[in-house]
Structure formats: structure tokens, C-alpha cells
Design an enzyme around this catalytic site. Structure first.
Site, PDB file in Angstrom:
ATOM      1  CG  ASP A 221      24.391  -3.271  71.930  1.00  0.00           C
ATOM      2  OD1 ASP A 221      25.286  -4.115  71.855  1.00  0.00           O
ATOM      3  OD2 ASP A 221      23.441  -3.354  72.745  1.00  0.00           O
ATOM      4  CD  GLU A 327      25.615  -6.957  68.710  1.00  0.00           C
ATOM      5  OE1 GLU A 327      25.955  -7.975  69.330  1.00  0.00           O
ATOM      6  OE2 GLU A 327      24.651  -6.254  69.072  1.00  0.00           O
TER       7      GLU A 327
HETATM    8  C1  NOJ Z   1      25.479  -6.914  72.326  1.00  0.00           C
HETATM    9  C2  NOJ Z   1      26.710  -6.576  73.089  1.00  0.00           C
HETATM   10  O1  NOJ Z   1      27.827  -6.846  72.298  1.00  0.00           O
HETATM   11  C3  NOJ Z   1      26.664  -7.398  74.343  1.00  0.00           C
HETATM   12  O2  NOJ Z   1      27.872  -7.359  75.037  1.00  0.00           O
HETATM   13  C4  NOJ Z   1      25.515  -6.929  75.181  1.00  0.00           C
HETATM   14  O3  NOJ Z   1      25.402  -7.750  76.316  1.00  0.00           O
HETATM   15  C5  NOJ Z   1      24.208  -6.982  74.407  1.00  0.00           C
HETATM   16  N1  NOJ Z   1      24.343  -6.474  73.080  1.00  0.00           N
HETATM   17  C6  NOJ Z   1      23.152  -6.179  75.090  1.00  0.00           C
HETATM   18  O4  NOJ Z   1      23.436  -4.814  74.984  1.00  0.00           O
END
Ligand code: NOJ
Length: 608
Positions: A221, A327
Site C-alpha cells: 500500500d 501500489e
Molecule cells: C491505498 C488503498 O488502496 C486505499 O484504499 C487506502 O485508503 C489508502 N491507500 C490509504 O491506505
């Protein structure tokens, strides 16, 4: 820009390459997948029971969004204990059972790792609040004194991705205002300080905890956010992806830095706009950009890469081919590719592709630029159209401007054209699944699910809605519980019919049991695509554009398959002498899809 250069934009590999280089990975959002205990919230036993669905669909792996102990201030992306399952979702034994069953079905399992921030209920943060400024407890997070004579101004001007300031002021035990802490997301998600060796050691230990339990990898993440620029300088550029998108749109309409594919003019129909959508290019590298990149001192700092090199070493010490996927909302693509250099992560989500919209010229350039950037570092590309953070592509592509990507759609907004949206979504999915590399699917897209576009505001749970005072509706509309059985209570999501967010009426006819074994259904289209993708080894194929097609058509060959994706409205001929293998329009319902031609808003796979 018609195709004239017919040299391969990507050369083929071997079908025996490591699994992840060609894998189709299915994202499970646990609270909305399947509920076993009837509380209206999906759980791990519910997922285990439905794993056969993923095996039948034909994916290689699943990625589970967070199921860890959490107060759920951001759907579990606020982790209070990285080594335990939240009781909402089950127990560690349930997790072990899920992994065992998945492996029996030859499905690999990736879990989500959330290293940028913890929950405010994490033991470390509680200890930090109780400790004094400059204490070792506070040094795991980003605490600073405020600016101004009384310290009542935030330490810098950064803004939260979810809206509002990125700093929250603490209250000292004696009730007086204290230091501030940084949160790039919600105030209940304090950012960790990754220059602190304790933080680094803790996450290496967390990786080992889950690797020891048999996971095949991690989706990381906010991989581009861990390290911040020294001194935390102010930033006056776009702070959110929505602002970045608006910034690029302004660049596009101003004509600066726009490629020669044509400019949007006034009074164009949606179809014309599609063909003429301008491509914005990065001034430094000339690569296409779509607004998928966070910029400024909070993001994509060079120091993050050292973290991933150390994690790669942790994974490489385990048997099997375990993977890390970033991500990272980073542009241009060559910058994103730095996350997948040989000693770092294995994959990074291709968000520039996701955010390009229904825009053939941009997509053509993006696909080529994606291969160029990833090939340069020896990594596979990962194609993705939907996830739990964006409006589902069956709805995005039904908007009058199908390059628009709102943060949620509400009853007062323009409502997508559901028929056009689904038709385009099926075409885009068939294009995506033909592209060499790895592909990510988001639960429900195999059913052609639309966004919930009329949720009551009182039901919205995404912190973005609250933090922007309703200006951004947020992501709840793409997180609705799945429909498994049209006639069952709660569409078969839960034994009691309970659902944490209501399912819209459009979901019933799209339930899995209404689509299974039904020729032409979206579910059967995905199954066939996944089967043929495997049979023809498309995931490790090379890609060569085919000349002779109009601008609004992407035509290319991958191994023995020719793919023609028609973004326009008029039908085009398929390649001469080739036989259709799979077509995105429901041919049983659409007699216009004659053999050998590719109707508008359609993708057809041909075999020579
Ligand atoms: C990316 C995640 O996919 C999202 O759902 C989340 O709110 C943010 N990161 C913060 O962790």
C-alpha cells in the site's frame, strides 16, 4: 497517429517464465466478497467457501485487501495489529484454512501490507501520544512542533489525500495543545517515520510472519509514500490525484505539451471526443501521462527504493516465487519502473493505463511506453482497469466523457449510460487480458458490475466524503457486496440477507447464478478470455502493432492471436483470412457482430 512503425514494441518471453510475470490476479475486498456469519460484512470463511469461483474463473492468484485488526476508519487500511485477523473477518486459523484451500485449488495468495501509516489505535501510536516530544516513542512517527509563536499553525502546508490538512494537533496529558503529527491520509492513519530503524525492523518481521504462514506475496500500500523529502518543505503543486488530473486537463485544453494527435474542440460529440482525446506528455521524457502520479515532497522520494531492496532480500530467502507488487501512483512510466528494478519489487500497478480512460490514441502510446519502461528494467507490466479505490470501469466508460474519473458518483451527478458503459467495459477488459504481462481484476468486474451511483449520503463510510465535506463522494460505490444468487436474500452475499452497504437493483440480473453457463454473459466472456489467454500463452507473448487501421482502433498481434479493439462507432474489418476466437459484444444478442468484422466499442480476438 496511425501506425507506421511495425517493429515489435515488446518481444516475447517463454511461457515457462515465473508465474507472476504472466499471472492474472483477482482482488478480493474481504468485507464485500462473501459473508459467512450473517452480520452483513464479508469474512475469511466466506472467501474460503467461494474460492472455487476463482478457480472456475481461471485466475492464478488472489490478493486480499486488509483483514487485520483495525478500527476500520479506512476500510482496514488503518491497521492496529499487523499480526492478527480482525474479529470482523475471522481468526488466524480461518486465514490458514483460506491459504490451504487456495493452494489446493492452485491459487496463490497475496496479502496487503500497509507500511506508510498505522491506525491511531496501534500500540505504537498510543505509546507515542502518551510520551513526551522527542521521545523514542514519538520518533517512530512524524511528530513536529507547530509553526507560529504559539505553535498553532501546522508544520507545513501539506494536504491529506482524503482532503483537509495532512497534520493533526495533539493534546498533551495536561490538556494543553501539543505537537502535530503527519497523516497523508485520514487523521486516524498517522504516518510512520521510515528513517527509524525500528520501523524498518518491524516491517521485515511482519513480512516474515505472513511468509511463514505461506503467503505468496504482498501488495504494498502507498509504496511511493514511505519516505518524505528532508525538512518536509511546503508544496504548492497539486496535492491529490483529482487535482493532478485537473492540472493535466488544463494543460491539455491550453494546448501546451499536448501530442500531435489532435485537440479537443468545442461542440464535439462523445464519439468524436473519444477519437480525438489529446495525449499529454511529460515535458522531461516525452512519455504519455494521465494524471496518475502524486507529485511533491511527500511522494516518490529516492529513499523508498532502499526499503524495497531490503524487502526483496527477505522474500528471496524463502522458497517458491514470492512477490511484491507496488501500489505506486507515480508518473511517468519510466519513474514507476524504478520500483520494479531487478532487486526491488516484482510488479507495480499500471495506474496510467487505468486512468487513461476510453481514449485510443493515449492508450496506444501508453501501452508502448509501458513496455519500453518495464522492458528497460526487465520487469513485466501489470494491466488494471478497476480496484476498490476507483469508479468501476463499467460505469466510468458510460460517462459522456469516458476519460473523466470522478471520485464516486452520486444521485445528483450525471448518471452513466449503463448499456454503453458495459459494452465498452467488456471491450476494454478483452483488450487488457490480451496484453502481455500480468493483469489484475477487481471482484465483480467479471460480472460486469456497475458502480452504485445513488447511495444515500448517510450510508457513505469513506473518510474522503467527510474530510471533503461531501465535495468528493468517495469510494463506497465500488465496494458494494457481491451478488452471488439473484433470488437469494441479499443476493446470496450473506445467509441473513444483511449487507453493510445496500446492493442496487441493477445487481440482481448480474448475479453469478444468472451468468454462469449463459453464452454471451460477461462472466462467460471473462472465463473464455482467461482460458484462451492461457492456451495461447498471451501473457508472455510479444506485441506488434498492425498498420492499416483508423486512429480509433488498436490492432496488434500477440503470438498467433490478432487483437482488434475498436474504440470508434463504425465497424472495421478484422484481419484478412483470420477467424474470430472471442468477441466482446454479446453476439447472441447483437446480430451486428458479424464474423470477421469488429463493431464499434468492441474488441475481437482473431486467430490466423
Ligand atoms: C491505498 C488503498 O488502496 C486505499 O484504499 C487506502 O485508503 C489508502 N491507500 C490509504 O491506505
Amino acid at each position: 497517429m496511425t501506425v507506421t512503425d511495425t517493429r515489435p514494441v515488446h518481444t516475447a518471453g517463454s511461457p515457462d517464465e515465473p508465474w507472476w510475470r504472466q499471472a492474472v490476479i483477482y482482488q478480493v475486498y474481504p468485507r464485500s466478497f462473501a459473508d459467512s456469519d450473517g452480520d452483513g460484512i464479508g469474512d475469511l470463511p466466506g472467501i474460503t467457501t467461494h474460492l472455487s469461483h476463482l478457480a472456475e474463473l481461471g485466475v492464478d492468484a488472489l490478493w486480499l485487501s486488509p483483514f487485520y485488526r483495525s478500527p476500520q476508519a479506512d476500510g482496514g487500511y488503518d491497521v492496529a495489529d499487523y499480526r492478527d485477523v480482525d474479529p470482523l473477518f475471522g481468526t488466524l486459523a480461518d486465514f490458514d484454512a483460506l491459504v490451504a484451500r487456495a493452494h489446493e485449488l492452485r491459487l496463490r495468495v497475496l496479502v496487503d501490507l500497509v507500511p506508510n501509516h498505522t491506525s491511531d489505535e496501534h500500540a505504537w501510536f498510543r505509546a507515542a501520544l502518551a510520551a513526551a516530544p522527542s521521545s523514542p516513542e514519538r520518533a517512530r512517527y512524524v511528530f513536529r512542533d507547530g509553526r507560529g509563536p504559539r505553535g498553532d499553525e501546522a508544520p507545513n502546508n501539506w494536504r491529506s489525500t482524503f482532503g483537509g490538512p495532512a497534520w493533526e494537533r495533539t493534546t498533551s496529558p495536561d490538556g494543553t495543545p501539543g505537537q502535530w503529527y503527519l497523516h497523508l491520509f485520514d487523521a486516524r492513519q498517522p504516518d510512520l517515520d521510515w528513517s527509524n530503524p525500528q520501523v524498518r525492523a518491524e516491517f521485515e518481521s511482519v513480512l516474515r510472519f505472513w511468509l511463514d504462514r505461506g503467503v505468496d506475496g504482498f501488495r504494498v500500500d502507498v509504496a511511493h509514500g514511505l519516505v518524505k523529502a528532508a525538512g518536509l518543505p511546503d508544496w504548492d503543486g497539486p496535492a491529490t490525484l483529482a487535482e493532478e488530473r485537473d492540472h493535466l486537463a488544463a494543460v491539455a485544453s491550453g494546448g501546451a505539451s499536448v501530442s500531435g494527435d489532435g485537440l479537443v474542440g468545442g461542440g464535439l460529440s462523445a464519439a468524436q471526443r473519444v477519437a480525438d482525446a489529446p495525449t499529454v506528455v511529460d515535458a522531461g521524457t516525452g512519455e504519455p501521462v494521465t494524471g496518475a502520479g502524486h507529485h511533491g515532497p511527500a511522494w516518490d522520494q529516492d529513499g523508498v527504493h532502499e526499503v524495497y531492496r531490503s524487502w526483496r532480500a527477505v522474500l528471496d530467502a524463502y522458497p517458491g516465487e514470492r512477490v511484491l507488487v507496488a501500489e505506486a501512483w507515480v508518473e511517468p512510466l519510466s519513474r514507476l519502473a524504478r520500483y520494479v528494478r531487478p532487486d526491488e519489487m516484482h510488479q507495480a500497478f499500471n495506474f496510467p493505463y487505468l486512468t487513461a480512460g476510453w481514449a485510443p490514441s493515449t492508450l496506444r502510446r501508453l501501452i508502448a511506453a509501458s513496455y519500453a519502461a518495464n522492458d528497460a528494467v526487465g520487469a513485466p507490466t501489470t494491466w488494471v482497469l478497476s480496484n476498490h479505490d476507483v469508479v468501476r470501469h463499467a460505469s466510468r466508460f458510460g460517462l459522456a466523457d469516458p476519460t473523466h474519473r470522478p471520485n464516486g458518483i452520486g444521485a445528483r451527478d450525471e448518471q452513466p449510460d449503463a448499456t454503453l458503459g458495459l459494452r465498452r467495459a467488456r471491450a476494454a477488459s478483452l483488450l487488457t487480458l490480451a496484453l502481455p504481462g500480468s493483469a489484475y481484476l477487481y471482484q465483480g468486474e467479471e460480472l460486469g458490475l456497475p458502480e452504485h451511483t445513488s447511495l444515500d449520503d448517510e450510508l457513505r463510510q469513506d473518510p474522503t466524503f467527510r474530510r471533503t465535506k461531501g465535495e468528493q463522494l468517495g469510494r463506497d460505490g465500488c465496494r458494494i457486496p457481491l451478488p452471488w444468487a439473484a433470488d437469494a436474500p441479499g443476493l446470496g452475499f450473506s445467509p441473513t440477507g444483511a449487507a453493510w452497504l445496500p446492493q442496487p437493483p441493477e445487481f440482481a440480473p448480474l448475479a453469478l447464478d444468472r451468468q454462469r453457463d449463459v453464452p454471451g454473459s460477461t462472466y462467460e466472456l471473462y472465463r473464455a478470455a482467461l482460458r484462451l489467454r492461457r492456451e495461447h500463452a498471451l501473457g508472455t507473448g510479444g506485441l506488434t502493432w498492425l498498420p492499416g487501421y483508423p486512429d480509433e482502433v488498436l490492432a496488434f498481434s500477440v503470438r498467433d492471436v490478432v487483437v482488434v479493439a475498436n474504440f470508434g462507432t463504425a465497424p472495421v474489418d478484422g484481419p484478412e483470412g483470420a477467424r474470430p476466437l472471442l468477441a466482446s459484444p454479446d453476439v447472441s444478442a447483437s446480430p451486428t457482430a458479424e464474423a470477421g468484422t469488429v463493431p464499434g466499442a468492441s474488441t475481437v480476438w482473431f486467430i490466423r
